[in-house]
Scaffold this active site. Structure first.
Site, PDB file in Angstrom:
ATOM      1  CE1 TYR A 153      -4.085  -2.679   5.653  1.00  0.00           C
ATOM      2  CE2 TYR A 153      -3.500  -0.394   5.200  1.00  0.00           C
ATOM      3  CZ  TYR A 153      -3.803  -1.662   4.753  1.00  0.00           C
ATOM      4  OH  TYR A 153      -3.805  -1.934   3.408  1.00  0.00           O
ATOM      5  CB  SER A 172      -0.853  -0.033   1.272  1.00  0.00           C
ATOM      6  OG  SER A 172      -1.454   1.215   1.496  1.00  0.00           O
ATOM      7  CE  LYS A 207      -1.544  -4.416   3.437  1.00  0.00           C
ATOM      8  NZ  LYS A 207      -1.872  -5.745   2.883  1.00  0.00           N
TER       9      LYS A 207
HETATM   10  P1  NAD Z   1     -11.126  -6.816   1.283  1.00  0.00           P
HETATM   11  O1  NAD Z   1     -11.354  -6.758   2.746  1.00  0.00           O
HETATM   12  O2  NAD Z   1     -12.254  -6.545   0.375  1.00  0.00           O
HETATM   13  O3  NAD Z   1     -10.491  -8.238   0.887  1.00  0.00           O
HETATM   14  C1  NAD Z   1      -9.634  -8.943   1.752  1.00  0.00           C
HETATM   15  C2  NAD Z   1     -10.102 -10.384   1.796  1.00  0.00           C
HETATM   16  O4  NAD Z   1      -9.227 -11.119   2.666  1.00  0.00           O
HETATM   17  C3  NAD Z   1     -11.526 -10.530   2.346  1.00  0.00           C
HETATM   18  O5  NAD Z   1     -12.298 -11.301   1.447  1.00  0.00           O
HETATM   19  C4  NAD Z   1     -11.318 -11.269   3.668  1.00  0.00           C
HETATM   20  O6  NAD Z   1     -12.406 -12.134   3.947  1.00  0.00           O
HETATM   21  C5  NAD Z   1     -10.012 -12.006   3.444  1.00  0.00           C
HETATM   22  N1  NAD Z   1      -9.235 -12.331   4.645  1.00  0.00           N
HETATM   23  C6  NAD Z   1      -8.816 -11.486   5.629  1.00  0.00           C
HETATM   24  N2  NAD Z   1      -8.144 -12.168   6.576  1.00  0.00           N
HETATM   25  C7  NAD Z   1      -8.110 -13.469   6.178  1.00  0.00           C
HETATM   26  C8  NAD Z   1      -7.555 -14.656   6.726  1.00  0.00           C
HETATM   27  N3  NAD Z   1      -6.910 -14.661   7.909  1.00  0.00           N
HETATM   28  N4  NAD Z   1      -7.692 -15.810   6.033  1.00  0.00           N
HETATM   29  C9  NAD Z   1      -8.360 -15.838   4.846  1.00  0.00           C
HETATM   30  N5  NAD Z   1      -8.916 -14.749   4.291  1.00  0.00           N
HETATM   31  C10 NAD Z   1      -8.791 -13.568   4.946  1.00  0.00           C
HETATM   32  O7  NAD Z   1      -9.905  -5.818   0.964  1.00  0.00           O
HETATM   33  P2  NAD Z   1      -9.404  -5.239  -0.434  1.00  0.00           P
HETATM   34  O8  NAD Z   1      -9.768  -3.814  -0.502  1.00  0.00           O
HETATM   35  O9  NAD Z   1      -9.773  -6.165  -1.526  1.00  0.00           O
HETATM   36  O10 NAD Z   1      -7.830  -5.291  -0.185  1.00  0.00           O
HETATM   37  C11 NAD Z   1      -7.064  -6.402  -0.614  1.00  0.00           C
HETATM   38  C12 NAD Z   1      -5.614  -6.186  -0.191  1.00  0.00           C
HETATM   39  O11 NAD Z   1      -5.148  -4.956  -0.741  1.00  0.00           O
HETATM   40  C13 NAD Z   1      -5.407  -6.082   1.315  1.00  0.00           C
HETATM   41  O12 NAD Z   1      -4.187  -6.717   1.628  1.00  0.00           O
HETATM   42  C14 NAD Z   1      -5.311  -4.600   1.550  1.00  0.00           C
HETATM   43  O13 NAD Z   1      -4.542  -4.314   2.693  1.00  0.00           O
HETATM   44  C15 NAD Z   1      -4.601  -4.142   0.290  1.00  0.00           C
HETATM   45  N6  NAD Z   1      -4.845  -2.736  -0.052  1.00  0.00           N
HETATM   46  C16 NAD Z   1      -6.135  -2.290  -0.202  1.00  0.00           C
HETATM   47  C17 NAD Z   1      -6.361  -0.957  -0.521  1.00  0.00           C
HETATM   48  C18 NAD Z   1      -7.759  -0.427  -0.656  1.00  0.00           C
HETATM   49  O14 NAD Z   1      -7.935   0.799  -0.636  1.00  0.00           O
HETATM   50  N7  NAD Z   1      -8.787  -1.253  -0.830  1.00  0.00           N
HETATM   51  C19 NAD Z   1      -5.275  -0.088  -0.707  1.00  0.00           C
HETATM   52  C20 NAD Z   1      -3.975  -0.577  -0.553  1.00  0.00           C
HETATM   53  C21 NAD Z   1      -3.781  -1.915  -0.233  1.00  0.00           C
HETATM   54  C1  WQD Z   2      -9.505   9.698   0.550  1.00  0.00           C
HETATM   55  C2  WQD Z   2      -9.696  11.197   0.783  1.00  0.00           C
HETATM   56  C3  WQD Z   2      -9.996  11.745   3.097  1.00  0.00           C
HETATM   57  C4  WQD Z   2     -13.825   9.658   3.577  1.00  0.00           C
HETATM   58  C5  WQD Z   2      -6.891   4.740   2.723  1.00  0.00           C
HETATM   59  C6  WQD Z   2      -5.819   4.126   3.580  1.00  0.00           C
HETATM   60  C7  WQD Z   2      -4.660   3.694   2.718  1.00  0.00           C
HETATM   61  C8  WQD Z   2      -5.138   2.798   1.579  1.00  0.00           C
HETATM   62  C9  WQD Z   2      -6.243   3.434   0.802  1.00  0.00           C
HETATM   63  C10 WQD Z   2      -5.040   0.515   2.285  1.00  0.00           C
HETATM   64  C11 WQD Z   2      -8.931  11.721   1.995  1.00  0.00           C
HETATM   65  C12 WQD Z   2     -11.245  12.060   2.309  1.00  0.00           C
HETATM   66  C13 WQD Z   2     -12.643  10.189   3.075  1.00  0.00           C
HETATM   67  C14 WQD Z   2     -14.875  10.537   3.929  1.00  0.00           C
HETATM   68  C15 WQD Z   2     -13.514  12.389   3.215  1.00  0.00           C
HETATM   69  N1  WQD Z   2      -5.691   1.578   2.075  1.00  0.00           N
HETATM   70  N2  WQD Z   2     -12.486  11.512   2.890  1.00  0.00           N
HETATM   71  N3  WQD Z   2     -14.667  11.879   3.727  1.00  0.00           N
HETATM   72  O1  WQD Z   2      -7.241   7.707   3.584  1.00  0.00           O
HETATM   73  O2  WQD Z   2      -6.323   8.197   1.263  1.00  0.00           O
HETATM   74  O3  WQD Z   2      -6.343   5.901   2.091  1.00  0.00           O
HETATM   75  O4  WQD Z   2      -7.303   3.819   1.697  1.00  0.00           O
HETATM   76  O5  WQD Z   2      -3.860   0.322   2.205  1.00  0.00           O
HETATM   77  O6  WQD Z   2      -3.774   3.042   3.557  1.00  0.00           O
HETATM   78  O7  WQD Z   2      -5.406   5.090   4.540  1.00  0.00           O
HETATM   79  O8  WQD Z   2      -8.476   6.913   1.499  1.00  0.00           O
HETATM   80  O9  WQD Z   2     -10.802   6.916   0.737  1.00  0.00           O
HETATM   81  O10 WQD Z   2     -10.318   7.052   3.218  1.00  0.00           O
HETATM   82  O11 WQD Z   2      -9.792   9.013   1.772  1.00  0.00           O
HETATM   83  O12 WQD Z   2     -13.375  13.606   3.063  1.00  0.00           O
HETATM   84  O13 WQD Z   2     -15.932  10.139   4.421  1.00  0.00           O
HETATM   85  O14 WQD Z   2     -11.083  11.433   1.064  1.00  0.00           O
HETATM   86  O15 WQD Z   2      -9.762  12.709   4.090  1.00  0.00           O
HETATM   87  O16 WQD Z   2      -8.511  13.019   1.688  1.00  0.00           O
HETATM   88  P1  WQD Z   2      -7.059   7.290   2.186  1.00  0.00           P
HETATM   89  P2  WQD Z   2      -9.922   7.398   1.829  1.00  0.00           P
END
Ligand code: NAD
Ligand code: WQD
Length: 346
Positions: free
Chosen positions: A149, A125, A153
Protein backbone atom coordinates in the site's frame (compact mmCIF):
# COMPACT_ATOMS: atom_id res chain seq x y z
CA UNK A 1 -18.26 28.65 -10.29
CA UNK A 2 -15.28 26.26 -10.36
CA UNK A 3 -15.96 22.57 -10.91
CA UNK A 4 -13.98 20.06 -8.87
CA UNK A 5 -13.88 16.36 -9.75
CA UNK A 6 -13.44 14.22 -6.63
CA UNK A 7 -12.36 10.61 -7.17
CA UNK A 8 -13.21 8.39 -4.21
CA UNK A 9 -15.52 11.15 -2.95
CA UNK A 10 -17.93 8.68 -1.34
CA UNK A 11 -15.25 7.47 1.11
CA UNK A 12 -14.38 8.60 4.62
CA UNK A 13 -12.10 11.53 3.80
CA UNK A 14 -13.53 12.32 0.35
CA UNK A 15 -17.07 12.77 1.70
CA UNK A 16 -15.87 15.31 4.29
CA UNK A 17 -13.91 17.16 1.62
CA UNK A 18 -17.03 17.24 -0.62
CA UNK A 19 -18.94 18.93 2.22
CA UNK A 20 -16.19 21.56 2.58
CA UNK A 21 -16.08 22.13 -1.20
CA UNK A 22 -19.87 22.60 -1.37
CA UNK A 23 -19.72 24.95 1.62
CA UNK A 24 -17.18 27.01 -0.35
CA UNK A 25 -19.72 27.30 -3.19
CA UNK A 26 -17.81 25.01 -5.53
CA UNK A 27 -19.47 22.62 -7.97
CA UNK A 28 -18.63 19.01 -7.03
CA UNK A 29 -18.60 15.89 -9.21
CA UNK A 30 -17.85 12.55 -7.55
CA UNK A 31 -16.46 9.51 -9.37
CA UNK A 32 -16.43 6.38 -7.19
CA UNK A 33 -17.01 2.68 -7.84
CA UNK A 34 -18.38 2.15 -4.29
CA UNK A 35 -15.92 -0.69 -3.57
CA UNK A 36 -15.51 0.71 -0.05
CA UNK A 37 -18.45 3.12 0.34
CA UNK A 38 -22.19 3.53 0.16
CA UNK A 39 -24.56 5.80 -1.80
CA UNK A 40 -26.22 6.85 1.49
CA UNK A 41 -23.27 9.27 1.73
CA UNK A 42 -24.95 11.43 -0.94
CA UNK A 43 -28.07 11.86 1.23
CA UNK A 44 -25.92 12.78 4.21
CA UNK A 45 -23.96 15.37 2.21
CA UNK A 46 -27.30 16.78 1.08
CA UNK A 47 -28.61 16.91 4.68
CA UNK A 48 -25.51 18.81 5.82
CA UNK A 49 -25.07 21.22 2.92
CA UNK A 50 -28.49 21.35 1.24
CA UNK A 51 -26.74 20.30 -1.98
CA UNK A 52 -26.22 16.95 -3.65
CA UNK A 53 -23.04 16.51 -5.66
CA UNK A 54 -23.26 14.95 -9.10
CA UNK A 55 -22.26 11.29 -8.77
CA UNK A 56 -20.90 8.91 -11.40
CA UNK A 57 -20.58 5.24 -10.30
CA UNK A 58 -17.43 4.76 -12.38
CA UNK A 59 -14.38 2.59 -11.82
CA UNK A 60 -11.31 4.71 -12.58
CA UNK A 61 -9.82 1.71 -14.35
CA UNK A 62 -12.49 2.26 -17.03
CA UNK A 63 -10.85 4.92 -19.19
CA UNK A 64 -13.81 5.32 -21.56
CA UNK A 65 -16.27 5.91 -18.72
CA UNK A 66 -13.91 8.38 -17.06
CA UNK A 67 -13.26 10.20 -20.35
CA UNK A 68 -17.03 10.60 -20.81
CA UNK A 69 -17.20 12.50 -17.49
CA UNK A 70 -14.36 14.83 -18.57
CA UNK A 71 -16.00 15.33 -21.97
CA UNK A 72 -19.34 16.26 -20.45
CA UNK A 73 -18.05 18.69 -17.78
CA UNK A 74 -15.65 21.59 -17.77
CA UNK A 75 -13.43 20.48 -14.89
CA UNK A 76 -11.09 22.96 -13.21
CA UNK A 77 -9.31 20.64 -10.77
CA UNK A 78 -9.22 17.06 -9.54
CA UNK A 79 -8.85 15.76 -5.99
CA UNK A 80 -7.75 12.13 -6.21
CA UNK A 81 -8.74 10.01 -3.19
CA UNK A 82 -9.73 6.76 -4.89
CA UNK A 83 -7.53 3.92 -3.66
CA UNK A 84 -7.49 0.73 -1.65
CA UNK A 85 -6.00 1.60 1.73
CA UNK A 86 -5.72 -1.37 4.11
CA UNK A 87 -2.05 -1.85 4.96
CA UNK A 88 -2.31 -5.49 6.12
CA UNK A 89 -4.51 -6.53 3.20
CA UNK A 90 -2.04 -4.95 0.77
CA UNK A 91 0.60 -7.52 1.80
CA UNK A 92 -1.88 -10.38 1.16
CA UNK A 93 -3.11 -9.18 -2.24
CA UNK A 94 -0.33 -6.88 -3.47
CA UNK A 95 -1.17 -7.23 -7.16
CA UNK A 96 -4.73 -6.02 -6.57
CA UNK A 97 -3.32 -3.02 -4.72
CA UNK A 98 -0.79 -2.17 -7.41
CA UNK A 99 -3.38 -2.69 -10.15
CA UNK A 100 -6.10 -0.63 -8.52
CA UNK A 101 -4.04 2.19 -7.02
CA UNK A 102 -1.38 2.62 -9.69
CA UNK A 103 -3.41 1.84 -12.80
CA UNK A 104 -6.41 3.95 -11.80
CA UNK A 105 -4.04 6.85 -11.10
CA UNK A 106 -2.34 6.45 -14.49
CA UNK A 107 -5.70 6.29 -16.26
CA UNK A 108 -6.82 9.43 -14.42
CA UNK A 109 -3.64 11.42 -15.11
CA UNK A 110 -3.72 10.50 -18.80
CA UNK A 111 -7.36 11.51 -19.13
CA UNK A 112 -6.61 14.76 -17.29
CA UNK A 113 -3.78 15.48 -19.75
CA UNK A 114 -6.04 14.69 -22.71
CA UNK A 115 -8.65 17.16 -21.47
CA UNK A 116 -6.02 19.71 -20.38
CA UNK A 117 -6.93 19.60 -16.70
CA UNK A 118 -3.63 20.08 -14.86
CA UNK A 119 -4.68 21.10 -11.34
CA UNK A 120 -4.40 18.08 -9.06
CA UNK A 121 -4.53 17.40 -5.32
CA UNK A 122 -3.30 13.89 -4.53
CA UNK A 123 -4.03 11.94 -1.31
CA UNK A 124 -0.68 10.75 -0.11
CA UNK A 125 0.23 9.48 3.32
CA UNK A 126 2.75 9.73 6.15
CA UNK A 127 3.54 6.13 5.26
CA UNK A 128 5.83 7.47 2.47
CA UNK A 129 8.39 8.45 5.14
CA UNK A 130 9.18 4.76 5.67
CA UNK A 131 10.90 3.54 8.82
CA UNK A 132 14.29 5.27 8.92
CA UNK A 133 13.59 9.01 8.96
CA UNK A 134 13.86 10.89 12.28
CA UNK A 135 10.74 12.50 13.76
CA UNK A 136 9.15 14.93 13.22
CA UNK A 137 8.81 14.11 9.52
CA UNK A 138 9.76 16.90 7.12
CA UNK A 139 8.57 17.03 3.50
CA UNK A 140 12.07 16.91 1.97
CA UNK A 141 12.99 13.58 3.58
CA UNK A 142 13.77 10.65 1.25
CA UNK A 143 10.72 8.47 0.60
CA UNK A 144 10.34 4.73 1.11
CA UNK A 145 7.67 2.32 2.28
CA UNK A 146 7.38 -0.93 4.18
CA UNK A 147 4.30 -2.46 2.54
CA UNK A 148 2.65 -2.61 -0.92
CA UNK A 149 0.00 0.00 0.00
CA UNK A 150 2.70 2.46 1.05
CA UNK A 151 4.73 1.69 -2.06
CA UNK A 152 1.74 2.62 -4.26
CA UNK A 153 1.78 6.08 -2.61
CA UNK A 154 5.56 6.47 -3.10
CA UNK A 155 5.26 5.32 -6.74
CA UNK A 156 2.38 7.67 -7.53
CA UNK A 157 4.25 10.59 -5.96
CA UNK A 158 7.26 9.70 -8.17
CA UNK A 159 5.09 9.39 -11.27
CA UNK A 160 3.67 12.85 -10.57
CA UNK A 161 7.15 14.30 -9.96
CA UNK A 162 8.19 12.99 -13.40
CA UNK A 163 5.03 14.33 -15.05
CA UNK A 164 5.52 17.78 -13.51
CA UNK A 165 9.21 17.83 -14.48
CA UNK A 166 8.34 17.01 -18.09
CA UNK A 167 5.37 19.32 -18.48
CA UNK A 168 5.17 22.56 -16.47
CA UNK A 169 1.45 22.85 -17.07
CA UNK A 170 0.99 20.39 -14.19
CA UNK A 171 0.10 22.09 -10.94
CA UNK A 172 0.13 19.48 -8.17
CA UNK A 173 -0.27 19.32 -4.41
CA UNK A 174 0.79 16.08 -2.71
CA UNK A 175 -0.96 15.99 0.67
CA UNK A 176 0.59 13.58 3.15
CA UNK A 177 -2.05 12.77 5.76
CA UNK A 178 -1.03 11.57 9.19
CA UNK A 179 -3.78 9.76 11.18
CA UNK A 180 -7.23 11.11 10.22
CA UNK A 181 -9.95 10.34 12.77
CA UNK A 182 -13.14 11.99 14.04
CA UNK A 183 -16.29 12.65 12.06
CA UNK A 184 -18.53 15.46 10.90
CA UNK A 185 -19.85 17.25 14.03
CA UNK A 186 -23.45 16.71 12.85
CA UNK A 187 -23.05 12.97 13.44
CA UNK A 188 -24.27 12.38 9.87
CA UNK A 189 -20.94 11.34 8.34
CA UNK A 190 -17.99 9.38 9.63
CA UNK A 191 -15.75 6.38 9.16
CA UNK A 192 -17.62 3.20 8.22
CA UNK A 193 -15.14 0.34 7.81
CA UNK A 194 -16.16 -3.07 6.47
CA UNK A 195 -15.65 -5.95 8.91
CA UNK A 196 -13.15 -5.76 11.75
CA UNK A 197 -11.60 -2.27 11.82
CA UNK A 198 -7.86 -2.11 11.12
CA UNK A 199 -7.43 1.34 12.62
CA UNK A 200 -7.49 2.47 16.21
CA UNK A 201 -10.40 4.93 16.43
CA UNK A 202 -13.07 2.85 14.63
CA UNK A 203 -12.06 -0.11 16.78
CA UNK A 204 -12.47 1.96 19.95
CA UNK A 205 -15.88 3.28 18.86
CA UNK A 206 -17.06 -0.27 18.10
CA UNK A 207 -15.99 -1.39 21.59
CA UNK A 208 -17.94 1.58 22.97
CA UNK A 209 -21.18 0.53 21.21
CA UNK A 210 -20.71 -3.11 22.25
CA UNK A 211 -19.83 -4.52 18.83
CA UNK A 212 -16.36 -5.64 20.06
CA UNK A 213 -15.39 -6.88 23.53
CA UNK A 214 -12.03 -5.22 24.01
CA UNK A 215 -9.37 -3.23 22.21
CA UNK A 216 -6.08 -5.01 21.58
CA UNK A 217 -3.40 -2.42 22.29
CA UNK A 218 -0.63 -3.46 19.92
CA UNK A 219 2.51 -3.25 22.05
CA UNK A 220 3.06 -1.94 25.56
CA UNK A 221 6.85 -1.89 25.50
CA UNK A 222 7.71 0.77 22.92
CA UNK A 223 10.24 3.44 23.93
CA UNK A 224 7.42 6.02 24.21
CA UNK A 225 5.85 8.01 27.06
CA UNK A 226 3.71 5.06 28.28
CA UNK A 227 5.02 2.16 26.15
CA UNK A 228 2.21 2.32 23.57
CA UNK A 229 2.47 3.61 19.98
CA UNK A 230 2.39 7.36 19.39
CA UNK A 231 0.72 8.92 16.32
CA UNK A 232 -0.26 12.33 14.97
CA UNK A 233 -4.08 12.27 14.96
CA UNK A 234 -5.90 14.86 12.87
CA UNK A 235 -9.62 15.67 12.82
CA UNK A 236 -11.08 14.77 9.42
CA UNK A 237 -12.75 18.21 9.19
CA UNK A 238 -9.37 19.94 9.70
CA UNK A 239 -7.98 17.61 7.05
CA UNK A 240 -10.81 18.58 4.69
CA UNK A 241 -10.04 22.27 5.23
CA UNK A 242 -6.39 21.56 4.33
CA UNK A 243 -7.64 20.39 0.92
CA UNK A 244 -9.53 23.64 0.44
CA UNK A 245 -6.34 25.62 1.18
CA UNK A 246 -4.28 23.46 -1.19
CA UNK A 247 -6.90 23.81 -3.91
CA UNK A 248 -7.12 27.59 -3.47
CA UNK A 249 -3.37 27.80 -3.96
CA UNK A 250 -3.48 25.69 -7.13
CA UNK A 251 -6.39 27.56 -8.66
CA UNK A 252 -4.98 30.96 -7.72
CA UNK A 253 -1.72 30.19 -9.50
CA UNK A 254 -2.57 28.28 -12.67
CA UNK A 255 0.65 26.99 -14.05
CA UNK A 256 -0.28 26.89 -17.67
CA UNK A 257 2.26 29.30 -19.14
CA UNK A 258 5.41 27.17 -18.84
CA UNK A 259 7.07 29.87 -16.73
CA UNK A 260 6.96 28.51 -13.19
CA UNK A 261 9.21 25.58 -12.46
CA UNK A 262 8.08 24.55 -9.01
CA UNK A 263 4.70 23.13 -10.04
CA UNK A 264 4.59 20.26 -7.57
CA UNK A 265 4.72 20.51 -3.81
CA UNK A 266 4.25 18.11 -0.88
CA UNK A 267 2.60 19.11 2.40
CA UNK A 268 2.25 17.27 5.69
CA UNK A 269 -1.29 17.49 7.03
CA UNK A 270 -1.13 16.61 10.70
CA UNK A 271 -1.42 18.26 14.09
CA UNK A 272 2.34 18.28 14.63
CA UNK A 273 2.18 16.37 17.89
CA UNK A 274 1.72 12.79 18.98
CA UNK A 275 -0.65 10.98 21.34
CA UNK A 276 -0.20 7.43 22.64
CA UNK A 277 -2.81 4.70 22.22
CA UNK A 278 -3.62 4.92 25.93
CA UNK A 279 -4.00 8.70 25.75
CA UNK A 280 -6.51 8.24 22.92
CA UNK A 281 -8.39 5.62 24.95
CA UNK A 282 -8.53 7.97 27.94
CA UNK A 283 -9.70 10.94 25.84
CA UNK A 284 -12.38 8.76 24.25
CA UNK A 285 -13.62 7.54 27.64
CA UNK A 286 -13.93 11.17 28.74
CA UNK A 287 -15.80 12.19 25.58
CA UNK A 288 -18.20 9.24 25.56
CA UNK A 289 -18.62 8.44 29.24
CA UNK A 290 -17.99 4.78 28.23
CA UNK A 291 -15.36 2.47 29.68
CA UNK A 292 -13.13 1.02 26.97
CA UNK A 293 -11.85 -2.42 27.89
CA UNK A 294 -8.39 -3.08 26.52
CA UNK A 295 -5.74 -5.76 26.58
CA UNK A 296 -2.05 -5.07 26.06
CA UNK A 297 -1.17 -7.41 23.16
CA UNK A 298 1.93 -8.18 21.10
CA UNK A 299 3.21 -5.49 18.75
CA UNK A 300 1.62 -5.40 15.28
CA UNK A 301 4.13 -6.26 12.55
CA UNK A 302 5.33 -3.22 10.64
CA UNK A 303 4.25 -0.65 13.27
CA UNK A 304 6.64 2.12 14.26
CA UNK A 305 6.95 3.28 17.88
CA UNK A 306 6.22 6.93 17.20
CA UNK A 307 5.79 9.45 14.41
CA UNK A 308 4.34 12.89 13.93
CA UNK A 309 4.55 15.71 11.42
CA UNK A 310 6.51 18.90 11.08
CA UNK A 311 3.62 21.07 9.91
CA UNK A 312 5.47 24.34 9.34
CA UNK A 313 5.38 24.11 5.52
CA UNK A 314 1.58 23.79 5.37
CA UNK A 315 1.27 26.61 7.86
CA UNK A 316 3.63 28.95 5.97
CA UNK A 317 2.65 28.16 2.37
CA UNK A 318 -1.02 27.18 2.67
CA UNK A 319 -1.96 29.25 5.72
CA UNK A 320 -3.41 26.10 7.29
CA UNK A 321 -3.17 24.50 10.69
CA UNK A 322 -5.41 22.26 12.74
CA UNK A 323 -8.06 23.85 14.94
CA UNK A 324 -9.64 20.78 16.51
CA UNK A 325 -8.28 18.94 19.57
CA UNK A 326 -8.07 15.25 20.43
CA UNK A 327 -11.16 15.79 22.64
CA UNK A 328 -13.05 17.16 19.60
CA UNK A 329 -11.96 14.14 17.54
CA UNK A 330 -13.22 11.74 20.21
CA UNK A 331 -16.52 13.60 20.76
CA UNK A 332 -17.29 13.68 17.04
CA UNK A 333 -16.26 10.05 16.47
CA UNK A 334 -18.56 9.01 19.36
CA UNK A 335 -21.42 11.20 18.13
CA UNK A 336 -21.19 9.51 14.70
CA UNK A 337 -20.85 5.94 16.01
CA UNK A 338 -23.56 6.25 18.68
CA UNK A 339 -26.05 7.70 16.18
CA UNK A 340 -25.05 5.19 13.47
CA UNK A 341 -24.02 1.95 15.22
CA UNK A 342 -24.13 0.09 11.90
CA UNK A 343 -22.53 2.93 9.95
CA UNK A 344 -24.40 4.13 6.85
CA UNK A 345 -26.63 1.04 6.97
CA UNK A 346 -28.03 2.00 10.42
P1 NAD B 1 -12.03 5.13 1.72
O1 NAD B 1 -11.81 3.70 1.39
O2 NAD B 1 -13.07 5.48 2.71
O3 NAD B 1 -12.32 5.96 0.37
C1 NAD B 1 -11.74 5.61 -0.86
C2 NAD B 1 -12.84 5.62 -1.91
O4 NAD B 1 -12.26 5.28 -3.18
C3 NAD B 1 -13.95 4.60 -1.62
O5 NAD B 1 -15.20 5.24 -1.67
C4 NAD B 1 -13.80 3.59 -2.76
O6 NAD B 1 -15.06 3.06 -3.14
C5 NAD B 1 -13.15 4.41 -3.86
N1 NAD B 1 -12.36 3.67 -4.85
C6 NAD B 1 -11.33 2.80 -4.62
N2 NAD B 1 -10.87 2.30 -5.78
C7 NAD B 1 -11.60 2.88 -6.77
C8 NAD B 1 -11.59 2.78 -8.19
N3 NAD B 1 -10.75 1.96 -8.84
N4 NAD B 1 -12.46 3.54 -8.89
C9 NAD B 1 -13.33 4.37 -8.26
N5 NAD B 1 -13.39 4.49 -6.92
C10 NAD B 1 -12.53 3.76 -6.18
O7 NAD B 1 -10.61 5.73 2.16
P2 NAD B 1 -10.27 7.10 2.90
O8 NAD B 1 -9.87 6.80 4.28
O9 NAD B 1 -11.32 8.10 2.61
O10 NAD B 1 -8.93 7.49 2.12
C11 NAD B 1 -8.96 8.35 1.00
C12 NAD B 1 -7.55 8.48 0.44
O11 NAD B 1 -6.69 8.96 1.48
C13 NAD B 1 -6.93 7.17 -0.04
O12 NAD B 1 -6.16 7.46 -1.18
C14 NAD B 1 -6.05 6.76 1.11
O13 NAD B 1 -4.98 5.97 0.67
C15 NAD B 1 -5.56 8.11 1.61
N6 NAD B 1 -5.15 8.10 3.02
C16 NAD B 1 -6.03 7.67 3.98
C17 NAD B 1 -5.64 7.67 5.31
C18 NAD B 1 -6.56 7.17 6.38
O14 NAD B 1 -6.09 6.89 7.49
N7 NAD B 1 -7.87 7.07 6.16
C19 NAD B 1 -4.35 8.11 5.66
C20 NAD B 1 -3.48 8.55 4.66
C21 NAD B 1 -3.91 8.54 3.33
C1 WQD C 1 -2.63 3.80 15.34
C2 WQD C 1 -1.97 3.28 16.62
C3 WQD C 1 -1.34 0.97 16.46
C4 WQD C 1 -5.42 -0.60 16.12
C5 WQD C 1 -2.38 3.61 9.34
C6 WQD C 1 -1.58 3.34 8.09
C7 WQD C 1 -1.06 4.63 7.52
C8 WQD C 1 -2.20 5.63 7.32
C9 WQD C 1 -3.00 5.81 8.57
C10 WQD C 1 -3.08 5.39 5.11
C11 WQD C 1 -0.76 2.39 16.36
C12 WQD C 1 -2.42 1.16 17.50
C13 WQD C 1 -4.31 0.22 16.24
C14 WQD C 1 -5.76 -1.46 17.19
C15 WQD C 1 -3.90 -0.58 18.43
N1 WQD C 1 -3.14 5.16 6.36
N2 WQD C 1 -3.57 0.24 17.36
N3 WQD C 1 -4.97 -1.41 18.31
O1 WQD C 1 -0.96 2.22 11.73
O2 WQD C 1 -0.56 4.61 12.51
O3 WQD C 1 -1.51 4.21 10.30
O4 WQD C 1 -3.45 4.53 9.05
O5 WQD C 1 -2.22 5.94 4.49
O6 WQD C 1 -0.44 4.31 6.33
O7 WQD C 1 -0.51 2.47 8.43
O8 WQD C 1 -2.92 3.77 12.24
O9 WQD C 1 -5.04 3.58 13.45
O10 WQD C 1 -3.93 1.48 12.56
O11 WQD C 1 -2.89 2.69 14.48
O12 WQD C 1 -3.21 -0.59 19.46
O13 WQD C 1 -6.70 -2.25 17.13
O14 WQD C 1 -2.93 2.46 17.30
O15 WQD C 1 -0.41 0.00 16.87
O16 WQD C 1 0.15 2.62 17.39
P1 WQD C 1 -1.38 3.63 11.75
P2 WQD C 1 -3.79 2.84 13.14
Amino acid sequence: MKTILVTGGMGFIGSHVCVSLLEQGLHVIIVDNLCNSNTEVLNRIDQITGKKPLFYPVNLLDEDALSAVFKRHNIDAVIHFAALKAVGESSCIPLSYYYNNITCSLVLFNVMEKYKVFNLVFSSSATVYGEHNPIPYVENYPLSATNPYGRTKVMIEEILQDAARADPRWNISLLRYFNPIGAHPSGLMGEDPNGIPNNLMPFITQVAVGKRDALNVFGGDYPTKDGTGVRDYIHVVDLALGHIKALEKLIASPNNNCVRSNSISAYNLGAGKGYSVLEVVKAFEKASGKKINYVISPRREGDLAEFFADVSKASEELGWKVERSLDDMCEDAWNWQSKNPEGYLS
